[in-house]
Design an enzyme around this catalytic site. Structure first.
Site, PDB file in Angstrom:
ATOM      1  N   GLU A 175      -8.956 -18.637  46.740  1.00 18.57           N
ATOM      2  CA  GLU A 175      -8.523 -19.861  46.059  1.00 18.57           C
ATOM      3  C   GLU A 175      -9.493 -20.231  44.947  1.00 18.57           C
ATOM      4  O   GLU A 175      -9.082 -20.640  43.860  1.00 18.57           O
ATOM      5  CB  GLU A 175      -8.424 -21.030  47.055  1.00 18.57           C
ATOM      6  N   CYS A 191     -10.508 -23.255  52.974  1.00 22.18           N
ATOM      7  CA  CYS A 191     -11.650 -23.737  53.745  1.00 22.18           C
ATOM      8  C   CYS A 191     -11.929 -25.208  53.456  1.00 22.18           C
ATOM      9  O   CYS A 191     -11.672 -25.699  52.360  1.00 22.18           O
ATOM     10  CB  CYS A 191     -12.891 -22.896  53.456  1.00 22.18           C
ATOM     11  N   CYS A 211     -13.088 -24.856  49.272  1.00 18.70           N
ATOM     12  CA  CYS A 211     -11.846 -24.633  48.526  1.00 18.70           C
ATOM     13  C   CYS A 211     -10.951 -25.873  48.515  1.00 18.70           C
ATOM     14  O   CYS A 211     -10.332 -26.178  47.496  1.00 18.70           O
ATOM     15  CB  CYS A 211     -11.108 -23.421  49.084  1.00 18.70           C
TER      16      CYS A 211
END
Length: 160
Positions: free
Chosen positions: A69, A94, A104
């Site tokens: 990401e 995350c 992320c």
């Protein structure tokens, strides 16, 4: 901001067939990840509201510590379509990270992606992820949910 309509064309974000199509793309990208004994292999696809790919990324694509990401979002910097896009990730982004200052989820909120479709979630405490070619369910997270998760856990010292 445009709505993601479930009755729109089948390949558009927000339509069940479109969501599965783009999630499959993220899963395929995850297969390109260099192997790691301690990190998940994740693929991410950022798709515009109109159904075109803005960017992609996969774990460890450009650096051993980079998340999928993170890579996709960095590549999309400055693209005005991001604020109406959907981020498809083969694993839930995350919400805590030891190797970088921002998780992320925090990055997603920061750039303004309003919708995230994740193909699997973290099984807390086991470092294992449910694996399937396609998940039975698609986890949908909206920016407000991510903001809440970000405030609560991004500062902890755990990594994905």
């Amino acid at each position: 901001m445009a709505e993601h309509a479930q009755d729109g064309p089948p390949d558009l974000p927000g339509h069940p067939h479109g969501d599965l199509r783009w999630l499959r793309e993220a899963i395929e990208l995850s297969k390109r990840c260099p192997p790691s004994p301690s990190a998940f292999s994740v693929g991410a696809v950022l798709v515009s509201n109109a159904g075109s790919v803005i960017t992609t990324g996969y774990s460890r694509e450009t650096d051993p510590k980079n998340h999928a990401e993170e890579i996709a979002l960095a590549r999309a910097a400055g693209d005005p379509r991001v604020v109406e896009a959907t981020l498809y990730s083969s694993l839930e982004p995350c919400v805590a990270r030891a190797s970088r200052p921002h998780c992320c989820a925090e990055l997603i909120v920061k750039v303004g992606v309003p919708r995230v479709v994740a193909g699997g979630d973290h099984i807390r405490g086991s470092r294992m992820v449910r694996r399937a070619v396609l998940p039975r369910a698609v986890w949908l997270f909206t920016a407000p949910r991510l903001m809440c998760m970000t405030e609560a856990t991004c500062s902890s010292d755990r990594s994905r």
